[in-house]
Scaffold this active site. Sequence first.
Site, mmCIF file in Angstrom:
data_model
loop_
_atom_site.group_PDB
_atom_site.id
_atom_site.type_symbol
_atom_site.label_atom_id
_atom_site.label_comp_id
_atom_site.label_asym_id
_atom_site.label_seq_id
_atom_site.Cartn_x
_atom_site.Cartn_y
_atom_site.Cartn_z
ATOM 1 N N THR A 237 21.018 72.644 30.191
ATOM 2 C CA THR A 237 22.155 71.968 30.829
ATOM 3 C C THR A 237 22.568 70.835 29.900
ATOM 4 O O THR A 237 21.901 70.566 28.898
ATOM 5 C CB THR A 237 21.764 71.377 32.204
ATOM 6 O OG1 THR A 237 20.903 70.258 31.980
ATOM 7 C CG2 THR A 237 21.064 72.392 33.078
ATOM 8 N N ASP A 238 23.648 70.159 30.257
ATOM 9 C CA ASP A 238 24.090 69.045 29.410
ATOM 10 C C ASP A 238 23.027 67.952 29.337
ATOM 11 O O ASP A 238 22.822 67.347 28.304
ATOM 12 C CB ASP A 238 25.400 68.455 29.946
ATOM 13 C CG ASP A 238 26.544 69.452 29.769
ATOM 14 O OD1 ASP A 238 26.379 70.385 28.936
ATOM 15 O OD2 ASP A 238 27.561 69.327 30.469
ATOM 16 N N CYS A 239 22.363 67.737 30.455
ATOM 17 C CA CYS A 239 21.354 66.664 30.453
ATOM 18 C C CYS A 239 19.968 67.154 30.067
ATOM 19 O O CYS A 239 19.102 66.379 29.676
ATOM 20 C CB CYS A 239 21.339 65.952 31.800
ATOM 21 S SG CYS A 239 21.427 67.067 33.211
ATOM 22 N N TYR A 240 19.729 68.464 30.221
ATOM 23 C CA TYR A 240 18.427 69.051 29.843
ATOM 24 C C TYR A 240 18.681 70.223 28.893
ATOM 25 O O TYR A 240 18.655 71.385 29.302
ATOM 26 C CB TYR A 240 17.670 69.533 31.086
ATOM 27 C CG TYR A 240 17.219 68.402 31.982
ATOM 28 C CD1 TYR A 240 16.037 67.715 31.694
ATOM 29 C CD2 TYR A 240 17.959 68.018 33.092
ATOM 30 C CE1 TYR A 240 15.612 66.666 32.496
ATOM 31 C CE2 TYR A 240 17.545 66.976 33.902
ATOM 32 C CZ TYR A 240 16.373 66.297 33.600
ATOM 33 O OH TYR A 240 15.959 65.265 34.386
#
Lengths: 505, 136
Positions: A237-240
């Site tokens: 994901t964008d954060c992970y």
Amino acid sequence: MPAPYAKLALKDDLALFLTSPSYINKSRLCNHSLLCKTKPHFEYFFYYLGNFKSADYTLQVLSFQLLCKFTCYPVIIDSRARKYYDLLLKISLFIKISTMQKTIEEINAKIKAGKAVAVNAEEVIGIVRNKGIARAATEIDVVTTATFAPMCSSGIYFNIGHPKPRMKLDAGKTFINDVPAYTGFAATDVMLGATALPDSDPRNKEHPGDFNYGGGHVIEELVSGKDVRISASSYGTDCYPRKKLESWLNIKDLNEAVLYNFRNAYQNYNVAVNLSDKTIYTYLGILKPRLGNAVYCSAGQLSPLLNDPYYKTIGVGSHIFLGGGEGYISWHGTQHNPDVPRTANGVPKRGSGTLSIIGDLKQMKPRWLRGVSMQGYGVSLSVGIGIPIPVLSTEILEYTAVTDHDIIATVIDYSKAYPQFTSDVIGEVSYGQLKSGVIQLMNKEIPTASLSSYSGALEISNILKDWINGGLFLLCPPVKPIPGVKDGEATKPFNYRPVERNNNH
Amino acid sequence: MKVARKIVLHFPAQLVEKAIAYRLVKDFDLQFNILKASIIPDSEGFIVLELSGEKDAYNQGIRFLTRAGVKIEPLSQNVSRNEEKCTHCGACLTVCPTGAFEVEDASRRIFFNHDKCIVCGNCLKACPPRAMELHF
Ligand code: SF4
Ligand code: SF4
């Protein structure tokens, strides 16, 4: 608070309990009436109501019981009560009133001072027999109980810490030593169940399968301090952003590692036999055809809930020995089912109460968390649990003095009745009989084997006893009782509601 | 000099019904202890036994058996218990055909009597922590 009632021990097998009416509430009376029914050690047991010192006191013998042979009945002053009235008057000259009820705080104060007396649930039987319940209750503060057996609803959860770059572990695609773990939680939290199997395990393809390795074994290795291998994948994901992780893991590097078990310490359990013509492989072990053997799985007189049949001291928040470290009771267990047939002394004759427990895995020892393989069935984890029972009253002590001969288990056919979920019962036997090595059923002598380690349970009860006697382990009063008899907690079978095949779906 | 050995005798079908073992006693003055036997008429059979006697007589007895067509193997496999792994549960008690596992009275620990073991292998997979190990 002064003691709610006082004990007059006349001799070891005869005791009178005195109390003033204000301290007697209905439930306590019920409890003691019940206690009376279970008295093997008392000849008589009754209440005296009223102010003992006042001239016009009335005497009511509420519970009168002779060696369990009579049921309790109230006696309002009559000639018989009069007899005890006189007796009371006579002995009143020599009364040494001792407090009968202890509190957990008092016991803890004694533990801290190194003055507490703990004995295990096997030793307590002989002590009560020799000294009588009244004296034993003043001498013993804690009775330690234990069990060490496969407990399939065990699991661990842990936090692996954030890798760089960060990764959100994707549910169902994380493996520890090839055993699938569950990660349907926040990014780096993982849960691993004791019965999980590697995808590559052949299972029962060639019956009976071996089941050499699984979740229980991973837990044992982790606790032993061995490195285990995590392999995880994710979608990013964008954060992970990270999508793959392959690394060694060691328990000391984990942020938290917790053993959590949502059903164990079963209060009594089935005895398994096989009525069919072929050997069967069950979670209770190998069962030989035509009643070739019988397998039981309980520590009997040492088992925690069999020593506290009505859950009077064991409850949510109780401090316990868990896997070699310490833990707590977190709730009642799944399938907690207190409303089953019980013996006169309150002990369930079927699988009944269960516990849910939690504790810090990092303190635990592989000696008390052992991966096990049940041929033809699967893998599991043997867990050592020890639970202290505070002797708050003679009633509680009386329960702990239960022996293997007083505990009855139900024999079930695992070739048909169990798998087909019928309620057929082959018979009832006591743990005393089971431990003798053979039981008699259907005109046959059947050799017995066990799955629960009694010697392991004994060892745990002694470790816990030493902790308490050595001032190292304090008791916690439960913050909430676990559901008892007639509290409405019952195990329901699966409610099967067929799903209609509908073209619109 | 006396010798005592555990051996496995394999009988071909034609020998099964002959009283061969008996002759070991009568002709060679050997003692034997049958640990396990499986003999079905008209088919192959085997006996696991401990054979003991004077060394010379023992060797003659073995020669006699070999000449009679019996195949002899030393009982070379060995089952032992990994004491670290055993949890003393007692699951092995009823799977062992010779009663090699016994419950010690007070402690209720499970005693493994190695002398009674005939290496049948039943306990290997029946032991939940897999404490019973087979060695060659
Ligand atoms: S089954 Fe295994 S662990 Fe249990 S007593 Fe026997 S050898 Fe020990
Ligand atoms: S291998 Fe195991 S089951 Fe077989 S005889 Fe030896 S101890 Fe008994």
